[in-house]
Motif scaffolding. Structure first.
Motif, short mmCIF file in Angstrom:
data_model
loop_
_atom_site.label_atom_id
_atom_site.label_comp_id
_atom_site.label_asym_id
_atom_site.label_seq_id
_atom_site.Cartn_x
_atom_site.Cartn_y
_atom_site.Cartn_z
N ARG A 133 0.85 -1.19 0.00
CA ARG A 133 0.00 0.00 0.00
C ARG A 133 0.89 1.24 0.00
NH1 ARG A 133 -4.86 1.46 4.22
NH2 ARG A 133 -5.98 -0.21 3.11
N ALA A 134 1.94 1.23 0.79
CA ALA A 134 2.87 2.37 0.81
C ALA A 134 3.48 2.60 -0.58
CB ALA A 134 3.96 2.13 1.84
N ILE A 137 0.80 4.29 -2.62
CA ILE A 137 0.59 5.67 -2.17
C ILE A 137 1.67 6.58 -2.77
CG2 ILE A 137 0.72 7.22 -0.17
CD1 ILE A 137 -0.36 4.87 1.55
N ASP A 138 2.91 6.14 -2.67
CA ASP A 138 4.01 6.96 -3.18
C ASP A 138 3.97 7.05 -4.70
OD1 ASP A 138 4.83 7.34 -0.58
OD2 ASP A 138 6.31 5.73 -0.62
N LEU A 140 1.29 6.94 -6.57
CA LEU A 140 0.21 7.86 -6.93
C LEU A 140 0.68 9.32 -6.81
CD1 LEU A 140 -2.70 8.74 -7.55
CD2 LEU A 140 -3.34 8.12 -5.23
N ALA A 141 1.42 9.61 -5.76
CA ALA A 141 1.93 10.98 -5.61
C ALA A 141 2.88 11.34 -6.75
CB ALA A 141 2.62 11.12 -4.26
N ARG B 169 0.19 10.26 4.75
CA ARG B 169 0.74 8.98 4.32
C ARG B 169 0.66 7.97 5.46
NH1 ARG B 169 5.36 5.94 4.02
NH2 ARG B 169 5.92 5.08 1.98
N LEU B 173 -1.85 4.54 5.68
CA LEU B 173 -1.35 3.17 5.88
C LEU B 173 -2.18 2.40 6.90
CD1 LEU B 173 2.51 3.73 5.71
CD2 LEU B 173 1.06 2.49 4.09
N ALA B 188 -1.34 12.86 -2.46
CA ALA B 188 -0.74 13.17 -3.76
C ALA B 188 -0.94 14.64 -4.12
CB ALA B 188 -1.33 12.26 -4.84
#
Lengths: 168, 202
Positions: A133-134, A137-138, A140-141, B169, B173, B188
């Motif tokens: 998931r991390a 997330i990164d 997507l950013a 972030r 999680l 984002a």
């Protein structure tokens, strides 16, 4: 040339059942889009290959997109295999939504690619947990930032170049 | 052509053409299993909804702090107000999505003198106050050097965005599956804001 698969994650999941079918499906869906993104960002950079005046910054954008999508692709493949799934393969080629012939269309393609990837990453997140998931997330950013950079570089005003909720 | 390939990317993978069906499937199964299985101790007696409510509230507070910071920056620096207003509107949308409608009207409020600033909210140098979930930056007095002040204000906004993103972030999680995509999207957006503003801080 083939298009992007209509159902990118709809593939056999290997001989044994995946450890986490929901995560494998989500990762596979994202990977199918990433395969196309690698192709498209390479095409965008390739269109700028003959060094034209003013193309340097766009070449840097295309290069960073290509590198990021390749790295994400490789991570996704590894994560799918780790879970006992079968990673969907890339198509030999993809029909691009924007044909990159010069700076503006190359930037348009780069922004388009990142928007599509961001949508795929956003949609995958709910089925992912922990480190993967991390990762997404990164990712997507990074997609949101690169899409915005491409639109700004193309001269779009801030209100059109930015997104309140990338991937949605 | 592959068996699965049809149409162009544009047609076959129109933004929601392929992906649109996924969230429904994803959210359906999520509240019941993913959260406890993968993110939290299953024995934890706190319900996922209670955790997500707390996450929403915390992030919403952070967004309110950013709204205040943008309001004051917009007021102090008219030359970049148009850009800042766009980003402020994003934060208002974030707050709305989190179930916390943004306070204020969307236009900058009248500046408060430092003496009028809320002491509970931290430093109020140059009328710039951060919300509870974000660190309050100390800014130079805009009266002394407007250009340098503008750069410092933007630099402070960049830091606020980055700090808010880092908190998001971490919260993403541990969020339940239904909330995680929204938090990731806001995360984002805030890093993109920081990327947009960074050149204005130099």
């Amino acid at each position: 040339m083939t298009g992007i698969p209509d159902q990118p994650g709809n593939r056999e999941a290997g001989s044994r059942a995946p450890d986490d079918p929901g995560a494998v499906q989500a990762l596979s869906n994202l990977l199918a889009v990433e395969h196309a993104a690698v192709y498209a960002s390479a095409a965008a950079g390739g269109a700028l290959a003959p060094l034209r005046p003013g193309s340097e910054s766009t070449r840097v954008l295309a290069q960073s997109a290509y590198t990021a999508h390749r790295e994400l692709r490789d991570r996704l493949v590894a994560e799918i295999l780790d879970r006992g799934g079968t990673a969907p393969a890339a198509q030999p080629a993809y029909r691009l939504p924007v044909v990159p012939t010069e700076l503006t269309s190359a930037l348009g393609l780069l922004a388009d690619v990142e928007d599509r990837c961001a949508a795929a990453a956003h949609d995958a997140l709910g089925d992912l947990a922990g480190e993967v998931r991390a990762l997404v997330i990164d990712a997507l950013a990074g997609m949101a930032v690169r899409a915005q950079q491409a639109r700004i570089a193309a001269g779009q005003p801030v209100d059109q170049a930015t997104r309140a909720l990338p991937g949605t | 052509m592959s068996a699965t390939g049809s149409g162009s990317w544009h047609q076959g993978l129109s933004r929601r053409g392929v992906l649109g069906a996924l969230p429904l499937v994803a959210t359906a199964g999520l509240t019941s299993c993913s959260w406890t299985r993968s993110v939290h101790d299953p024995d934890n007696s706190t319900s996922p909804n209670a955790v997500d409510d707390a996450l929403r509230e915390s992030v919403a507070q952070s967004e309110q702090g950013l709204l205040i910071a943008y309001d004051r920056a917009i007021l102090a620096h008219p030359s970049i107000a148009a850009t800042l207003a766009v980003l402020r509107a994003h934060h208002a949308e974030h707050a709305g999505r989190l179930g916390s409608p943004p306070t204020g009207t969307g236009s900058p409020r009248a500046p408060r003198s430092p003496a009028e600033g809320s002491p509970a909210a931290g430093s109020t140098v140059a009328g710039f106050t951060a919300g509870p979930a974000t660190a309050a930056p100390v800014l130079p007095d805009p009266a002394t050097d407007r250009a340098a002040s503008q750069q410092a204000t933007v630099a402070a906004l960049v830091r606020l965005e980055q700090q808010a993103a880092a908190l998001l972030r971490a919260k993403c999680l541990v969020a339940a599956a239904g909330l995680a995509p929204l938090l990731a999207s806001i995360h984002a957006a805030e890093l993109a804001h920081a990327d947009l503003l960074a050149p204005l801080a130099r």
